[in-house]
Scaffold this active site. Structure first.
Site, mmCIF file in Angstrom:
data_model
loop_
_atom_site.group_PDB
_atom_site.id
_atom_site.type_symbol
_atom_site.label_atom_id
_atom_site.label_comp_id
_atom_site.label_asym_id
_atom_site.label_seq_id
_atom_site.Cartn_x
_atom_site.Cartn_y
_atom_site.Cartn_z
ATOM 1 N N MET A 12 48.642 27.213 5.552
ATOM 2 C CA MET A 12 48.709 27.370 6.312
ATOM 3 C C MET A 12 49.214 26.102 7.514
ATOM 4 O O MET A 12 50.136 26.041 7.489
ATOM 5 C CB MET A 12 48.438 28.674 6.974
ATOM 6 C CG MET A 12 48.682 30.344 7.078
ATOM 7 S SD MET A 12 50.289 30.556 5.842
ATOM 8 C CE MET A 12 50.271 31.784 5.466
ATOM 9 N N ASP A 35 44.166 37.308 10.005
ATOM 10 C CA ASP A 35 43.505 36.322 8.860
ATOM 11 C C ASP A 35 45.313 36.101 8.044
ATOM 12 O O ASP A 35 45.576 35.350 7.930
ATOM 13 C CB ASP A 35 42.594 36.628 7.745
ATOM 14 C CG ASP A 35 42.387 34.922 7.189
ATOM 15 O OD1 ASP A 35 42.863 33.950 7.625
ATOM 16 O OD2 ASP A 35 42.276 35.201 6.194
ATOM 17 N N LEU A 70 40.994 29.752 2.129
ATOM 18 C CA LEU A 70 41.449 28.788 1.984
ATOM 19 C C LEU A 70 42.856 28.888 2.710
ATOM 20 O O LEU A 70 44.083 28.148 2.334
ATOM 21 C CB LEU A 70 41.811 27.913 0.547
ATOM 22 C CG LEU A 70 41.019 27.627 -0.457
ATOM 23 C CD1 LEU A 70 41.021 27.408 -1.784
ATOM 24 C CD2 LEU A 70 40.310 27.164 0.441
ATOM 25 N N ARG A 71 43.224 30.147 2.720
ATOM 26 C CA ARG A 71 44.438 30.716 3.757
ATOM 27 C C ARG A 71 45.061 29.417 4.618
ATOM 28 O O ARG A 71 45.812 29.344 5.058
ATOM 29 C CB ARG A 71 44.362 31.937 4.466
ATOM 30 C CG ARG A 71 45.695 32.536 5.231
ATOM 31 C CD ARG A 71 45.808 34.036 4.793
ATOM 32 N NE ARG A 71 45.795 34.343 3.463
ATOM 33 C CZ ARG A 71 45.627 35.199 3.682
ATOM 34 N NH1 ARG A 71 44.405 35.566 3.692
ATOM 35 N NH2 ARG A 71 45.444 36.190 2.687
ATOM 36 N N ALA A 72 43.673 29.820 5.810
ATOM 37 C CA ALA A 72 43.635 28.601 7.199
ATOM 38 C C ALA A 72 44.260 27.465 6.131
ATOM 39 O O ALA A 72 44.812 26.994 6.266
ATOM 40 C CB ALA A 72 42.543 28.247 7.478
#
Length: 603
Positions: free
Chosen positions: A255, A169, A250-252
């Site tokens: 990114m 991830d 919320l990393r997606a």
């Protein structure tokens, strides 16, 4: 061949196809804070070729020299982040930092081949630095920090093991490749490669113009990137896509926003458009999207659409025959008898050809809700084949003798490891070589453990509630591992196939819903799952040499497979879930062949 041409790299613009792969690399080159690119694919997909070729496109300035740095598979933490400069300490009697590969890769490319085989703590450190652009070292009496902005490229072959989801991830982008090429593509690749091998200089000259164009486009995009903006409409689109993909955290979102800005800059625009999001969304979501409510193993054939378990059982799935009704016609009875005779003949033919006991044609199975039952498994014991010998000893002055003393006559504490603590050693013996007394780093107080569970999901486990019993054993192992913060992996074998139900990683908190979605169907591919287990054990040992591995084989023993040549060489427990008084299975025999402990659950 002239030695001066050996270092010439195959041009990036000359690689055939791989459009998505190229785009991901170019975006990560323009904006290293994207966090790197993970490339998954089998051998022969130009992973290494393109990774090395992208380094030639990095802009060159009079102040920086971009390098292509390869991280060796056996790299140590000191080699990666840096450590003490021992030579300077001995000669200058001052503490000095010796930089590692992260500083060497600054403004260049850090290439990690087979990243899935690297120890997890090294992957964590690389990803931390890649996302922040700064390497901070606080160890061995050294406090040091330096810039480390590089394009991170990690490759992996999924056939050799998966990367932990938590680590996967943290890669900004991911591309999944295959080696399926058309005849025309294969011919073009062969011709291009042959031309390069015959005359590398002439070949590179031919692609000089597109190479310079790409290099200039990267430089222009980097200068434009700080000026690119993203309006609320595009932010809503990004949030919507991430929510629909059911991503964790919320990393997606972050990114995808960062990659969209970079793609807009790559296209020479200062505003993010929907087409930018369309281009980067597959790269961002490939390794993060989760399909909620999807069973872990679908046994739909190529001609049978995916259905819910209820629909499968209602429309032709496995179910027990209903008792005949009084109003059944004579023709229906005749048809039923004919079907039963046909099935009997098929079973006899399969038995004569050496098929598995209780085997059925590949089909949908009947689910059974897991009724939690208390299960007390015996403690796993080491056998002569599974004893672990710790052969890590220091050589020369550091080697211990039989009395547990070093060559200098100093006893090494059992709380210390075999690794020297150079800072304390040199501090106590400054100016002396060899040192008068060695100090050792503290040993780890615990050992990481991994439980590999092999669950029989064949049709024979349906009888007498064995499916529920077997799943209760799995729940017992997983719950215990969760409380102790240990790792597990779960393989299901049935219906003549092997499925990874839980990938290697920390034990999940809840597994009941996952287990309830498992269908027990088909035959028992026992030999195949043991071969898969051997492969998994080998990979886990490469990743974490000190890992304590334990294996559990949960089956009713109804298999004719000869496994006498398969020794897992880790403590193994065969849990026999067959409940009959007279065993029809071969549980005890299989345990003996595996050199495993045998435990009959019914007893």
């Amino acid at each position: 061949m002239d030695n001066s041409t050996e270092d010439i790299i195959f041009p990036f613009s000359a690689v055939q196809g791989q459009k998505q792969f190229k785009l991901a690399l170019l975006l990560a080159t323009v904006n290293p804070l994207i966090g790197g690119v993970l490339i998954s694919g089998p051998r022969g997909c130009a992973k290494s070729t393109l990774a090395r070729a992208v380094a030639d496109l990095l802009p060159v300035t009079e102040y920086t020299t971009s390098q292509f740095v390869t991280l060796p598979l056996g790299a140590s933490e000191e080699m990666l982040i840096g450590t003490l400069d021992l030579d300077h300490i001995l000669k200058g009697k001052q503490v000095k930092f010796s930089p590692g590969l992260l500083q060497k890769a600054h403004t260049g490319v850090l290439y990690v081949d087979e990243v899935n085989l690297l120890p997890d703590h090294l992957v964590d450190q690389i990803l931390d630095v890649a996302s922040s652009g700064v390497n901070i070292v606080e160890r061995d009496g050294v406090s040091h920090r330096h810039d480390a902005r590089f394009t991170l490229i990690g490759t992996m072959n999924p056939d050799e093991g998966e990367l932990r989801p938590q680590l996967k991830d943290r890669f900004g982008l991911m591309v999944e490749l295959d080696n399926q090429y058309s005849i025309e593509e294969r011919i073009n690749i062969i011709k291009t490669r042959q031309a390069f091998e015959l005359d590398k200089v002439a070949f590179c000259d031919e692609y000089q113009a597109p190479q310079i164009s790409l290099q200039q486009q990267i430089n222009d995009a980097q200068e434009l990137l700080p000026k690119v903006t993203c309006d609320d409409a595009c932010l809503i689109e990004i949030a919507t896509r991430c929510q629909q993909a059911n991503v964790d955290g919320l990393r997606a979102d972050i990114m995808m926003h960062r990659a969209s800005l970079t793609h807009a800059a790559w296209c020479g625009r200062t505003t993010v458009l929907l087409q930018d999001i369309d281009q980067v969304a597959p790269l961002v979501l490939l390794h993060r999207s989760q399909q909620s409510g999807t069973p872990p193993n679908s046994s739909s054939g190529p001609d049978q659409p995916n259905k819910s378990p209820t629909e499968q059982n209602r429309n032709g799935g496995f179910s027990r025959p209903k008792p005949p009704q009084e109003n059944d016609s004579e023709s229906q009875a005749s048809e039923t008898k004919s079907d039963q005779q046909s099935q009997s003949n098929d079973s006899q033919e399969q038995a004569e050809s050496g098929g598995e006991w209780g085997a059925m044609p590949p089909q949908s199975g009947e689910q059974q809700k897991t009724a939690s039952q208390p299960v007390q498994l015996p403690e796993l014991q080491h056998t002569p084949l599974t004893k672990v010998i710790n052969g890590n000893v220091l050589q020369g002055e550091l080697q211990q003798n039989a009395q547990g003393k070093t060559a200098k006559g100093l006893r090494q504490s059992s709380l210390n490891s075999h690794k020297p603590d150079w800072f304390n050693t040199l501090s106590k013996s400054l100016g002396q070589w060899p040192p008068a007394q060695f100090s050792f780093k503290k040993a780890k107080t615990g050992q990481a453990k991994h439980h590999l569970i092999l669950l029989d999901t064949s049709a024979s486990t349906l009888t007498e509630g064995l499916s529920s019993l077997a799943k209760s054993v799995v729940m017992n192992i997983v719950d215990s591992a969760y409380l102790k913060r240990e790792k597990i992996s779960l393989l299901g074998f049935g219906n003549n196939q092997i499925q990874t139900l839980i990938k290697a990683g920390k034990a999940p908190k809840k597994v009941q819903m996952l287990l309830d979605d498992i269908n027990a169907v088909g035959g028992t591919p026992l030999r195949q799952v043991l071969e898969k287990a051997l492969q998994s054990i080998k990979q886990l040992r490469i990743q974490t040499p000190d890992l304590a591995l334990f294996c559990y084989l949960i089956t009713d023993g109804r298999s004719r497979a000869d496994i006498n040549d398969l020794k897992l060489q880790v403590p193994t427990l065969l849990v026999d879930v067959e409940k009959t008084t007279v065993k029809r299975g071969r549980g005890t025999t299989l345990a003996a062949q595996l050199d495993a402990q045998y435990f009959a659950l019914s007893s």
